[in-house]
Design a protein around this motif. Structure first.
Motif, PDB file in Angstrom:
ATOM      1  N   SER A  65       0.839  -1.186   0.000  1.00 34.06           N
ATOM      2  CA  SER A  65       0.000   0.000   0.000  1.00 34.06           C
ATOM      3  C   SER A  65       0.877   1.240   0.000  1.00 34.06           C
ATOM      4  O   SER A  65       1.801   1.353   0.810  1.00 34.06           O
ATOM      5  N   THR A  66       0.606   2.182  -0.896  1.00 30.06           N
ATOM      6  CA  THR A  66       1.392   3.416  -0.918  1.00 30.06           C
ATOM      7  C   THR A  66       1.220   4.182   0.389  1.00 30.06           C
ATOM      8  O   THR A  66       2.167   4.822   0.866  1.00 30.06           O
ATOM      9  N   THR A  67       0.038   4.108   0.969  1.00 27.83           N
ATOM     10  CA  THR A  67      -0.187   4.774   2.249  1.00 27.83           C
ATOM     11  C   THR A  67       0.711   4.183   3.328  1.00 27.83           C
ATOM     12  O   THR A  67       1.313   4.904   4.127  1.00 27.83           O
ATOM     13  N   LEU A 173      11.656   0.582  -3.220  1.00 26.68           N
ATOM     14  CA  LEU A 173      10.732   1.515  -3.863  1.00 26.68           C
ATOM     15  C   LEU A 173      10.948   1.505  -5.375  1.00 26.68           C
ATOM     16  O   LEU A 173      11.183   2.530  -5.997  1.00 26.68           O
TER      17      LEU A 173
END
Length: 373
Positions: A65-67, A173
């Motif tokens: 999840s990017t969050t 990333l």
């Protein structure tokens, strides 16, 4: 940003389109597309697609999840680290009861298999291994440890005539910097293949007639992915932001990769390279990155064997995990506004300042290591 647009790296999209707005006019062009896909967080930006009856919801990929990733950057947490991926996949490491660990490990192993599929998503694609060696061999360049390999996923191995190419890294990333490096590796091998007549009609016909009728490229690229603790040893703070499982999935979905080795040593020794499942590679490539502050050259063995190759400077070499974290820190207010909208607690100034201090300490350590190298 438009200046960071690179060739699409995914294995599965057939005709990726960049910078295409979703507008009412585009929806109503007959034959434009059959369906638009988005994950389960789709909102009003797809209202025209929904109104046209061409919207399908695809379940969000669990676990990445990017969050969550932004939260790790801002809060400097390390509880996402994995000590041993092999143990986690067996259900012998992790949180919860024994049954819960086994269930989690089984689900993770299935996801590795899914991500290793070919371009159809239905057939075997990348071969996946896990390497096991001594702790010192993971980080040192003076330990000769061949280690052992465990095959995690059956896939397509090297085909006749292909050069075995080895690359390694943290791939944290997974970004345009990694993608462009891998694309440049593929490009270099294609140029070499062209020089040797790989793409001549007679060569193509021979490969098609002696195989399954399909053709293939001149290189078989194997990617070694380093463990969390190895990256953290060198980079500090709470790098890697993504754990080895998450980073491995990102590498697996890249079209430039044919095989992945989890838990690869930081410095590929002669013993390690000689014991690769495919034998000593024809080339070991490294890119123009200064992200890892090192005290030694990890590629001495490859240079001594005569197989070391470097990818030259490219437009995205500055894009790495550190650069991305700095961008997030600069955009913190936008992140916190998003969290508040979702009813989640925002990150405080103290946490952000702690991150900044840890980054400053890591930078000072980098300078010290560079001076002593």
């Amino acid at each position: 940003m438009a200046t960071e647009s690179v060739p699409q790296p995914g294995s599965w999209p057939e005709d990726p389109q960049e910078d295409v707005p979703i507008t009412k006019d585009r929806i109503w062009v007959d034959g434009c597309f059959d369906f638009s896909h988005h994950d389960s967080a789709g909102e009003d930006c797809y209202r025209f697609v929904k109104a046209a009856g061409r919207f399908l919801v695809v379940k969000r990929t669990p676990g990445i999840s990017t969050t969550d990733l932004v939260g790790r950057m801002l809060l400097c947490t390390k509880n996402h680290f994995i000590r041993s991926l092999a143990q986690v996949l067996k259900g012998e490491e992790g949180a919860g009861s024994s049954e819960e660990r086994v269930a989690a490990g089984t689900a993770m192993a299935q996801r590795v298999k899914d991500y290793a599929s070919d371009e159809t998503g239905l057939k075997p694609g990348a071969l996946v291994f896990s390497w096991s060696g001594t702790a010192s061999a993971m980080e040192s360049n003076t330990v000769e440890d061949a280690g052992s390999y465990t095959k995690l996923v059956e896939g397509v191995g090297p085909r006749p005539g292909q050069r075995i190419v080895y690359v390694d890294g943290g791939f944290d990333l997974f970004s345009s910097g990694h993608i462009e490096f891998l694309r440049q590796v593929a490009k270099a091998e294609e140029a070499l293949g062209r020089q040797k007549g790989w793409y001549e009609d007679t060569s193509v016909q021979h490969r098609r007639s002696t195989g399954d009728g399909s053709d293939y490229g001149p290189a078989y690229v194997v990617a070694g992915v380093h463990d969390d603790h190895v990256i953290n040893h060198w980079k500090g703070v709470n790098y890697p932001i993504m754990n080895i499982f998450e980073r491995g999935l990102c590498v697996l979905q890249c079209r430039y990769i044919n095989s992945v080795i989890f838990s690869a040593p930081f410095s590929p020794s002669k013993a390690y390279l000689s014991n690769l499942p495919f034998g000593i590679p024809h080339a070991v490539y490294h890119g123009p990155t200064a992200f890892m502050p090192l005290t030694y050259d990890p590629y001495v063995a490859a240079k001594e064997i005569g197989i070391y190759q470097e990818v030259g400077d490219h437009d995205f070499q500055h894009v790495n995990a550190g650069e991305i974290v700095q961008r997030i820190l600069r955009s913190r207010q936008m992140y916190e506004a998003r969290q508040k909208k979702k009813g989640e607690k925002a990150t405080g100034e103290d946490a952000v300042r702690r991150r900044e201090q840890m980054e400053e300490e890591a930078t000072a350590l980098e300078k010290e290591r560079a001076a002593n190298r």
